[in-house]
Write a protein that holds these residues in place. Structure first.
Motif, PDB file in Angstrom:
ATOM      1  N   GLY A  63       0.862  -1.361   0.008  1.00  0.00           N
ATOM      2  CA  GLY A  63       0.084  -0.036  -0.039  1.00  0.00           C
ATOM      3  C   GLY A  63       0.887   1.224   0.108  1.00  0.00           C
ATOM      4  O   GLY A  63       0.326   2.357   0.045  1.00  0.00           O
ATOM      5  N   THR A 121       1.253   5.688   1.220  1.00  0.00           N
ATOM      6  CA  THR A 121      -0.140   6.195   1.252  1.00  0.00           C
ATOM      7  C   THR A 121      -0.764   5.523   2.125  1.00  0.00           C
ATOM      8  O   THR A 121      -1.686   5.976   2.939  1.00  0.00           O
ATOM      9  CB  THR A 121      -0.899   6.465  -0.221  1.00  0.00           C
ATOM     10  N   PHE A 157      -0.717   6.549   5.810  1.00  0.00           N
ATOM     11  CA  PHE A 157      -1.355   7.829   6.060  1.00  0.00           C
ATOM     12  C   PHE A 157      -2.787   7.517   6.670  1.00  0.00           C
ATOM     13  O   PHE A 157      -3.273   8.279   7.541  1.00  0.00           O
ATOM     14  CB  PHE A 157      -1.767   8.721   4.741  1.00  0.00           C
ATOM     15  N   CYS A 210       6.653  15.502   7.942  1.00  0.00           N
ATOM     16  CA  CYS A 210       7.136  14.881   6.462  1.00  0.00           C
ATOM     17  C   CYS A 210       8.697  15.191   6.535  1.00  0.00           C
ATOM     18  O   CYS A 210       8.953  16.569   6.366  1.00  0.00           O
ATOM     19  CB  CYS A 210       6.590  15.405   5.424  1.00  0.00           C
ATOM     20  N   THR A 214       8.937  16.056  -0.943  1.00  0.00           N
ATOM     21  CA  THR A 214       9.662  15.710  -2.273  1.00  0.00           C
ATOM     22  C   THR A 214       9.131  16.554  -3.608  1.00  0.00           C
ATOM     23  O   THR A 214       9.939  16.689  -4.453  1.00  0.00           O
ATOM     24  CB  THR A 214       9.013  14.302  -2.612  1.00  0.00           C
TER      25      THR A 214
END
Ligand SMILES: *Cc1c(COP(=O)(O)O)cnc(C)c1O
Length: 349
Positions: free
Chosen positions: A62, A65, A68, A136, A140
């Motif tokens: 997965g 994501t 999350f 984070c 990116t």
């Protein structure tokens, strides 16, 4: 980009794995051969990243994501809160998912500075009793990275390291969970590596569907169901390459040199190229820039492509240019880009 020796070894052994007469990807994930690769990969990862004993390493599908969603689902019971530091696209996505599940407090939002910097310590205050604070590590898309993690007043950190895992060492104290999709700095897509503190495993909800349960994955050494065996193997090969390069200390030094070369060129271009990120928050992994004359962007990409320099378009959500210089990108690759950027500036100056 993945390390060439890792890709070559995978190619060479894909059909017949070490004389076994079959491909590793055809074998049972409960067989001896795969099991050895699986456990060796975990051990290598622990060794290179000096993962302390109180953490367990998990391989989950997965991508980043799913984490999350899975993290708030596992740790936010009724009334629980988590803090979020919104530093760009990826932190925002994590926050959106968590808001569907529980109380997801935004304790800082970089919106007013267009997500071009990380917050300073004095701008942060944490919610007392928060289960965790999500950050984070490296945004990116925006090219913004924490130089070091903030002091979170005892609230455990959950860090999304999808785009900078294994690019540097970091202190483990105060970390509750680290996760990273494999496809940026490690291996092909198909997996997330999760490093989770054992008290987090113990506290995770058990009244959830099986795949969402950290405790089940932990008890089964990430073999609760079929793991993405090819991706685990490729991770193994990349980790061996990291070791051969001298480990994280050597890679961090190299990553710093690579990024500095590009940032220095951009800063010395007299505004021809512009990096919008505050200096202290500049990413060592994703260097973003804009051309002062954005009408030249298409020519920039076309001419770069002709020189064999590809993948320089910024993320579709922000435009501009971006060089993702992950671990496996050699200095020569970065030099070739820098030389091209200087030539382009001369030609179209
Ligand atoms: C790419 C990325 C993600 C999403 O990863 P998937 O594996 O595609 O789910 C999440 N966070 C960061 C920081 C990323 O760079």
């Amino acid at each position: 980009m993945l390390p060439l020796p890792a890709l070559e070894e995978a190619a060479q052994k894909l059909v017949d794995f070490e004389g076994s007469g079959m491909s590793l990807v055809e074998m049972s994930h409960r067989g001896k051969v795969y099991e050895r690769v699986h456990n060796e990969t975990i051990a290598l990862f622990r060794e290179i990243l000096t993962v302390p004993n109180e953490f367990q390493v998990l391989f989950l599908q997965g991508g980043a994501t799913l984490q999350f969603a899975m993290i708030p689902m596992a740790f936010l019971r009724a009334g629980d809160a988590a803090d979020f530091i919104l530093t760009g696209t990826w932190a925002k996505k994590a926050h959106e998912d968590a808001s569907l599940v529980g109380r997801a407090n935004i304790i800082w939002d970089g919106k007013t500075s267009k997500y071009t910097r990380m917050p300073q310590q004095k701008e942060l205050s944490f919610t007392s009793g928060a289960r965790y604070v999500h950050l984070c590590s490296n945004e990116t898309i925006g090219g913004v990275q924490w130089a070091s993690y903030p002091d979170t007043a005892g609230v455990p950190i959950v860090a999304d390291m999808s785009s900078d895992i294994l690019s540097r060492q970091f202190p483990w104290n105060n970390i509750g969970l680290v996760f990273a999709g494999t496809q940026k700095n490690l291996a092909p897509a198909g997996m997330a590596i999760v490093v989770i503190r054992k008290d987090f495993i113990a506290a995770a909800r058990k009244d959830l569907p099986a795949y969402l349960r950290y405790d089940l994955h932990a008890e089964n050494n990430s073999l609760y169901n079929t793991p993405p065996t090819f991706t685990v193997w490729a991770t193994n090969l990349t980790l061996k390459w990291i070791k051969s390069m001298g480990g994280l200390e050597a890679l961090e030094r190299l990553n710093r040199e690579k990024a500095t070369l590009l940032y220095d060129l951009i800063d010395a271009s007299g505004g021809y190229y512009k990096n919008p990120v505050e200096k202290a928050s500049r990413s060592l992994m994703n260097v973003v820039w804009l051309l002062d004359d954005d009408g030249l962007e298409d020519d920039f990409f076309k001419e770069a492509e002709r020189q064999g320099l590809s993948g320089l378009k910024g993320h579709r959500s922000v435009g501009g240019c971006r060089a993702s210089i992950y671990n496996a990108m050699p200095m020569e690759g970065v030099r070739a880009l820098a030389d091209f950027m200087k030539e382009f500036m001369k030609k179209h100056g």
